[in-house]
Write an enzyme that holds these catalytic residues in place. Structure first.
Site, short mmCIF file in Angstrom:
data_model
loop_
_atom_site.label_atom_id
_atom_site.label_comp_id
_atom_site.label_asym_id
_atom_site.label_seq_id
_atom_site.Cartn_x
_atom_site.Cartn_y
_atom_site.Cartn_z
N THR A 212 23.40 40.48 37.29
CA THR A 212 23.10 41.90 37.32
C THR A 212 24.37 42.73 37.43
OG1 THR A 212 22.89 41.84 39.74
CG2 THR A 212 20.86 41.53 38.45
N ASN A 214 25.93 45.49 39.43
CA ASN A 214 25.78 46.12 40.73
C ASN A 214 26.43 47.50 40.65
OD1 ASN A 214 25.79 46.88 43.42
ND2 ASN A 214 26.39 44.86 44.18
N GLU A 260 20.82 47.38 41.17
CA GLU A 260 21.30 46.31 40.30
C GLU A 260 20.43 46.24 39.05
OE1 GLU A 260 22.40 42.57 42.30
OE2 GLU A 260 21.69 43.51 44.15
#
Length: 317
Positions: A212, A214, A260
């Site tokens: 992901t 962030n 995220e």
């Protein structure tokens, strides 16, 4: 579109213009009615249109610590105003000294001396000047003195969002905070967006097979309630379908609230240090802690599947 910060940025040879003033946070569908009217009126008169807004939000100066969550940072508001055909955006630094300007001084120093207003377009509840003492009736009186028209536009739009309440930035913030991004989307006329820089996190998503981005969000950003959402991750002009997680990552006893975004079906992305935007299309589920990593992985796979379906359905509308 020209962008000015402070009265001193306005060109000395600036002529007559049509002006509208307000915080315009989010540039929602009610705001759009006023701004579009100002743009149309300016074109009829053959002069440029100007949107005037403030930084920081006036409430932060008048009541320190009360800065509301922002639906759109100033650069995003500028983009949205440009899309509506606005010719110039003036951001006035809202200081304690500026907050003490009387309504009459505000008209003289901003609308007359600098912007040479030919017309001013506002909503019916517009207030301005020290202690918000100025209103549209006072503005009309000033217009007679300084030779500018005042046009009041009904900005109250309503729909299913918020149970039929009139659309407003306040209502939009509440819906975002509740996780009702579909309602916020109806008011805004587009998905709610969060922006920031991609920073390094614990990198657990990468370890689990779902890396992901962030996103370290901008100050005072209106962030949706904890949960999983479908939407898009915007990177350098590309919109990638995404499954988005907001929360403290309870599976791993996290304490810091993060945003995220997992770019669906994208491999090998290196986004660290990039400024990105995340659009929230629809709510998928609430945040939860699972009994095992296997159960978590199964839930994430389902989140991705559901997000893909919601995005494809939206794109097909």
């Amino acid at each position: 579109m020209q962008r000015w910060r402070g009265l001193e940025d306005i060109p000395e040879d600036w002529g007559r213009s049509v002006v509208t003033i307000g915080s315009y946070d989010g540039v929602h569908r009610g705001h759009q009615l006023i701004i579009k009217h100002a743009v149309d009126r300016a074109r009829e008169l053959g002069v440029p249109s100007v949107v005037v807004t403030f930084d920081p939000h006036p409430s932060e100066v008048v009541r320190p610590g009360s800065h509301p969550p922002l639906l759109a940072p100033h650069h995003r508001r500028a983009e949205l105003c440009a899309d509506l055909g606005v010719d110039a955006l003036l951001i006035l630094p809202f200081t304690t000294e500026f907050s003490k300007l009387s309504p009459a001084d505000f008209v003289a120093k901003v609308l007359v001396d600098k912007l040479h207003a030919k017309a001013v377009v506002e909503g019916p509840n517009f207030r301005f000047g020290h202690k918000a003492a100025g209103n549209v009736d006072f503005l009309r009186e000033q217009g007679e003195t300084y030779d500018f028209d005042v046009e009041v536009v009904e900005l109250y739009v309503s729909g299913s969002a918020g149970g039929g309440q009139p659309f407003s930035s306040t209502l939009t913030r509440r819906l975002v905070a509740e996780g009702d991004v579909e309602g916020a989307r109806e008011i805004l006329g587009r998905p709610h967006r969060v922006e920031g820089i991609v920073v390094r996190g614990a990198q657990r998503g990468r370890e689990l097979g779902f890396p992901t981005a962030n996103v370290e969000t901008l100050p005072h950003t209106a962030i949706p309630a904890d949960g999983v959402y479908a939407g898009w991750l915007h990177v350098e002009g590309e919109a990638m379908p995404a499954a988005i997680s907001v929360g403290t990552n309870p599976q791993f006893d996290g304490t810091e609230r993060t945003v995220e975004a997992y770019a669906i079906d994208r491999v090998g992305l290196d986004l660290y240090g990039l400024h990105v935007a995340v659009d929230f299309l629809a709510y998928v589920r609430g945040m939860a802690k699972f009994d095992s990593i296997e159960a978590l992985l199964e839930a994430i796979a389902d989140d991705v599947k559901r997000s893909r379906e919601l995005i494809e359905a939206y794109d097909g509308e």
